[in-house]
Each structure stands twice: as C-alpha cells, then as structure tokens.
Design a protein around this motif. Sequence first.
Motif, short mmCIF file in Angstrom:
data_model
loop_
_atom_site.label_atom_id
_atom_site.label_comp_id
_atom_site.label_asym_id
_atom_site.label_seq_id
_atom_site.Cartn_x
_atom_site.Cartn_y
_atom_site.Cartn_z
N ASP A 103 0.92 -1.23 -0.05
CA ASP A 103 0.02 0.18 0.24
C ASP A 103 0.80 1.21 0.11
O ASP A 103 0.46 2.24 -0.73
N GLN A 106 2.58 1.88 -3.39
CA GLN A 106 1.36 2.57 -4.21
C GLN A 106 1.17 3.76 -4.05
O GLN A 106 1.05 4.68 -5.05
N LEU A 107 1.14 4.30 -2.68
CA LEU A 107 0.69 5.59 -2.64
C LEU A 107 2.01 6.46 -2.99
O LEU A 107 1.76 7.72 -3.42
N ARG A 108 3.05 6.15 -2.76
CA ARG A 108 4.34 6.79 -3.22
C ARG A 108 4.43 6.81 -4.60
O ARG A 108 4.74 8.00 -5.26
N ALA A 109 3.89 5.79 -5.37
CA ALA A 109 4.03 5.93 -6.85
C ALA A 109 2.91 7.06 -7.45
O ALA A 109 3.27 7.67 -8.24
N GLU A 110 1.93 6.90 -6.71
CA GLU A 110 0.77 7.79 -7.04
C GLU A 110 1.43 9.25 -6.80
O GLU A 110 0.57 10.18 -7.51
N GLN A 111 1.94 9.56 -5.58
CA GLN A 111 2.47 10.89 -5.41
C GLN A 111 3.67 11.28 -6.29
O GLN A 111 3.56 12.37 -6.76
N PRO A 113 4.70 10.06 -9.65
CA PRO A 113 4.87 8.74 -10.83
C PRO A 113 6.26 8.58 -11.54
O PRO A 113 6.64 7.58 -12.21
#
Length: 146
Positions: A103, A106-111, A113
């Motif tokens: 999780d 995924q959050l880091r990737a969304e922040q 890209p």
Amino acid sequence: MPEDSDRRDSESPSVRGVYGISVAAELSGFGVAALRLYEDYGLITPGRTGGGTRRYSDFDLARLRRIAELIDAGVNLVGIGRVLDLETRTGELERDNLRLEADNAQLRAEQDPTAAPAPVREPAEQAAPAPETTRRGRRRRPAARG
C-alpha cells in the motif's frame, strides 16, 4: 486471477476435515488418546460432523507434525500452545506488514509517478491459513495424590 487462487488452494493444506480420529492417529503417529488430550489443551481443533464426530484436516495433520517437533525439542504442552499461538500471530503480522508495504509503495507511486517503484519483499514462508486462531479447551490438572 482465478488461476492464482486455484494454485494457492492446491499448494496449501486443506482446512476441511476429512479424516476420522483413527486415521488421523495413524497418519500423525500419535495415539487416539493423545489427539483428544491435545484438543483438551487447545493445541488442535478438529472439525465436527453434525453428529459430533471429530474430522481432522490436512492443516490439523501439519499442526500435529509441528507439535511432534516441539515435543522432541523438550517443550511441554503448555509451552507448545504458546509457541503455536506466537507462530500464528507472527504469520499474521508478516502478512499485514507485506500488505502495508505494498500500500505504501502504491501511494508513493501515485504521489511521484517518476520515482522508481520500491522492491516488494516476498514473505519468508507462506503459512497455511489457520482455520481458528483462538485456543479453546480446558487444561487438565493432575489428580490430587493423597
């Protein structure tokens, strides 16, 4: 995705009780009385039929193998119960930690890209899901000697 769940189910021990007590005793190397004692101590919890007959699963047999290892190591039944509880809890915490790491990634990737994804750790060992993690049963006390 159904293929993954089918593969996982075939690799993990069954939690459905299919073996009677005499078959479980033969497969595990323990006597029938020992299986009943381990149930009294809450070390195993076999399923029951509508008529109350005990039914042992592959998961129960794997747990009995672990009990045998601990007995061979000199651990008493109360200690075995504690070890099994801690092993179950450790497995749950490891799975929770892996989920949280995924999780977080995924959050880091969304922040961001453009950032490279963090490597995902694999669990050390996939344990079979415990059908029941609470210990029920009573502890027997030695008979008073007079």
